[in-house]
Design a protein around this motif. Structure first.
Motif, mmCIF file in Angstrom:
data_model
loop_
_atom_site.group_PDB
_atom_site.id
_atom_site.type_symbol
_atom_site.label_atom_id
_atom_site.label_comp_id
_atom_site.label_asym_id
_atom_site.label_seq_id
_atom_site.Cartn_x
_atom_site.Cartn_y
_atom_site.Cartn_z
ATOM 1 N N TYR A 211 -61.671 7.927 56.746
ATOM 2 C CA TYR A 211 -62.295 7.705 55.446
ATOM 3 C C TYR A 211 -63.784 7.400 55.605
ATOM 4 N N TYR A 266 -53.392 10.173 50.810
ATOM 5 C CA TYR A 266 -52.691 8.886 50.646
ATOM 6 C C TYR A 266 -53.287 8.037 49.520
ATOM 7 N N GLU A 269 -51.116 4.972 48.183
ATOM 8 C CA GLU A 269 -51.034 3.906 49.178
ATOM 9 C C GLU A 269 -52.361 3.156 49.285
ATOM 10 N N MET A 270 -53.434 3.930 49.296
ATOM 11 C CA MET A 270 -54.762 3.353 49.477
ATOM 12 C C MET A 270 -55.146 2.435 48.318
ATOM 13 N N GLY A 272 -53.289 0.967 46.133
ATOM 14 C CA GLY A 272 -52.401 -0.200 46.115
ATOM 15 C C GLY A 272 -52.832 -1.230 47.145
ATOM 16 N N ALA A 273 -53.171 -0.759 48.336
ATOM 17 C CA ALA A 273 -53.567 -1.673 49.412
ATOM 18 C C ALA A 273 -54.892 -2.367 49.090
ATOM 19 N N MET B 1 -48.385 7.104 56.877
ATOM 20 C CA MET B 1 -48.833 5.729 56.537
ATOM 21 C C MET B 1 -50.203 5.468 57.166
ATOM 22 N N VAL B 2 -51.204 5.236 56.346
ATOM 23 C CA VAL B 2 -52.548 4.968 56.892
ATOM 24 C C VAL B 2 -52.871 3.474 56.873
ATOM 25 N N ILE B 3 -52.093 2.702 56.102
ATOM 26 C CA ILE B 3 -52.331 1.268 55.997
ATOM 27 C C ILE B 3 -51.920 0.600 57.317
ATOM 28 N N MET B 7 -50.703 -5.041 57.174
ATOM 29 C CA MET B 7 -50.896 -4.991 55.718
ATOM 30 C C MET B 7 -49.639 -4.529 54.996
ATOM 31 N N VAL B 11 -48.229 -5.625 51.227
ATOM 32 C CA VAL B 11 -48.170 -4.714 50.082
ATOM 33 C C VAL B 11 -46.746 -4.685 49.536
#
Lengths: 396, 396
Positions: A211, A266, A269-270, A272-273, B1-3, B7, B11
């Motif tokens: 990113y 994603y 997911e992003m 939300g995190a 899954m990138v988180i 974390m 979440v």
């Protein structure tokens, strides 16, 4: 020693900057504040726009206190996020919805949320030199490692050619600060396009998104009719972050936001995190009154002239005196090449003339000093004889 | 899954609470907001004191914008820190100076600074159940581990006897939240004295300080003429933290502070690290206008009656209905023992009657539900028939 190992280095590094600040204060006490030319800090001297103060009064008069000062969603007031999204869409045609915006405790808060969400232990983030030294702390907060692409000293553009070899499986983010602190460089669309292409290939190679953090608190501070390209419209996997500190002269209020486009990998997911990170880092939410204030001031025109006349005066005068100056295109910083091999000598020589400058060593680009020209024009005028003397002292 | 792995769990945990919140909103849409009795959140309903709004107006009128909204030292305005120190000294005779105070983004911000400064990877923090669930996130931010002392269910006092066996070389802090969220218990001086003695011995055993984090946002919210002992006057190695969210009804503004006494071990190192942590976590400084506001409202009397009448009504009515209620001495929370073995069943039964309660599972103390009675008295009155029906549904 009770402080964690990870923290020790940060504390040690901090005391260097604090020392400079305190030396400046001491100097002011000795020779009078009006005889000290402090160019060390990015504390904007342009007046707070009248619309900001009016907005505070109106918001207090028009709304119940429980709304103005109460909890809202961790991502911020829905109506504020909606206004931010609309304002960005008007300018950049991104199709943001309110759900794509997270109001944050400045851009620094936004960046910490991203690192909290993405970084595992010893994961890596890449910055291009020269870079804002605090990035190193933000990455270290979560056990990450900052890697630095060397500066491209001929034009201070992003050194994209030197990026690829630093990318590996641990690389999670690349930071791009446009316009750049401390060089004042505005990275053009062509360079960002090249970066986009390189990252797309690299993502395939490492097997996950990398990113780009588009850190743009100086977006509106750009001179000579130049324009700052909007990174998320060029690079799919980018997170836009903005602070109102510089353009509305509100650095103490800690108000900014980040915007995530649904086009990114994603996305669900992003986003939300990010919201959870905003809460669990103890920010909880961006300060409530100032969320409402900036929401009413999204289209306030920046008084560019305030800084541009400083830029012009300093650039022409310092060049005339024989200094080698990197001509800034944006932000309110200017780099001067040190006439001494070790720029700390130059900082010392300047201090003898009551000029407070910052070495660019902490920006990952030694050999220069940074002048923050976000100061009063009159202080610059008063400082010119001191710069003349400094030029003589340096044998120019 | 990138988180990041660290974390992911946060979440996942967050979405449980968010679900509850969203279910409440949906219920309100279905049956009308006035027919939903939402006791889930600690969002104070007491009016913001008039002095706060007046202070905002006065500060804007009396000071230049560059002062009110500009950068100051990362620890906060000197004059604000001085006022906070004096106010604490007047009440607790601690001899604080302004240099001992760090203004923070709420108490949550203060706690994150402490953990950032002290925790190395897998270092440990201890909390006493029941505890505010967010502590777990704050510790996890820096790779730490939260260990929990089981609740003392007979009187909800600190379970000091069960603490010692959890302490080891990795233990850095113990959190004491007084008055307690969620039990409303006020820990007496005798218990804190016992804790002090135990910790002094434990520190010798492990060879380093174990700092007590005195988390006291509810300090002024204490009933029946009771008093909250001041932990730093009892425990040498303690860090006091305070938030104005609850007592001034300003939770959205994110303003609080921490105070470190010079009597503590490694004082110089500790206070230096806190200031750096405040900066490097991206808070930079506590919001500037609200630093100045709370500085003028340090001695505002809290409208205790606003919450006390809620407390009395709920306690007497629920007890009368046959519920087993932990009588709260402070804060604005009340625990009800679940008539079902699994308290999630109780939460569901309450929801059928449009009452929104929070299971205490996330507080490390299953078997109960928390009622946040920081709401409008009229809502409680309206809710009483629903509680009557709930009692019947539970077979009471």
């Amino acid at each position: 020693m009770v402080i964690s190992k990870n923290m020790e280095a940060l504390v040690a590094g901090s005391s260097t900057i604090r020392k400079l600040f305190e030396e400046g204060l001491q100097l002011a006490a000795e020779v009078g504040a009006e005889n000290v030319y402090d160019f060390s800090l990015g504390n904007p001297a342009a007046p707070v726009p009248a619309k900001v103060t009016q907005a505070i009064k109106d918001i207090l008069a028009e709304n119940p206190d429980s709304y103005v000062h109460g909890y809202m969603k961790n991502a911020g007031f829905d109506e504020v996020r909606s206004n931010v999204a609309n304002s960005l869409n008007k300018k950049f045609d991104m199709g943001y919805g309110p759900e794509d915006i997270v109001m944050t405790v400045g851009a620094a808060g936004a960046m910490n949320c991203v690192f909290r969400a993405l970084l595992g232990y010893e994961d890596e983030v890449i910055a291009f030199a020269p870079y804002f030294g605090e990035y190193r702390s933000y990455v270290a907060n979560y056990g990450g490692i900052l890697k630095v692409v060397p500066a491209k000293l001929d034009d201070f553009d992003l050194n994209v050619d030197a990026l690829d070899e630093l990318i590996n499986e641990k690389t999670k983010c690349v930071i791009v600060n446009n316009p750049n602190n401390p060089s004042g460089k505005v990275y053009p669309a062509s360079t960002l396009q090249k970066l986009a292409e390189l990252l797309e290939k690299a993502e395939k190679r490492v097997g996950h998104p990398i990113y780009v953090i588009a850190d743009e608190p100086y977006r509106e501070l750009v001179y000579d009719g130049d324009e700052v390209p909007y990174i998320p419209s060029i690079i799919k996997n980018s997170i836009y972050m903005y602070s109102f500190s510089k353009t509305l002269s509100l650095p103490g209020e800690r108000i900014g936001y980040m915007a995530l486009s649904k086009r990114m990998d994603y996305y669900e997911e992003m986003i939300g995190a990010m919201v959870v990170a905003n809460r669990c880092l103890g920010y909880i939410n961006a300060p409530s009154l100032f969320q409402l204030v900036v929401s009413r001031c999204l289209d306030v025109d920046v008084d560019l002239e305030f800084y541009d006349k400083n830029r012009k005066l300093l650039y022409s005068k310092l060049t005339e005196l024989g200094f080698e100056v990197v001509k800034p295109q944006g932000a309110f910083y200017l780099l001067v090449k040190s006439p001494y091999e070790n720029e700390e000598e130059f900082v010392k020589a300047a201090k003898k003339n009551h000029i407070i400058l910052v070495s660019t060593k902490t920006f990952g680009c030694p050999g220069y000093v940074r002048i923050a020209y976000c100061v009063d024009y009159k202080m610059i005028e008063r400082s010119l004889p001191a710069f003349e003397q400094l030029a003589k002292d340096c044998g120019l």
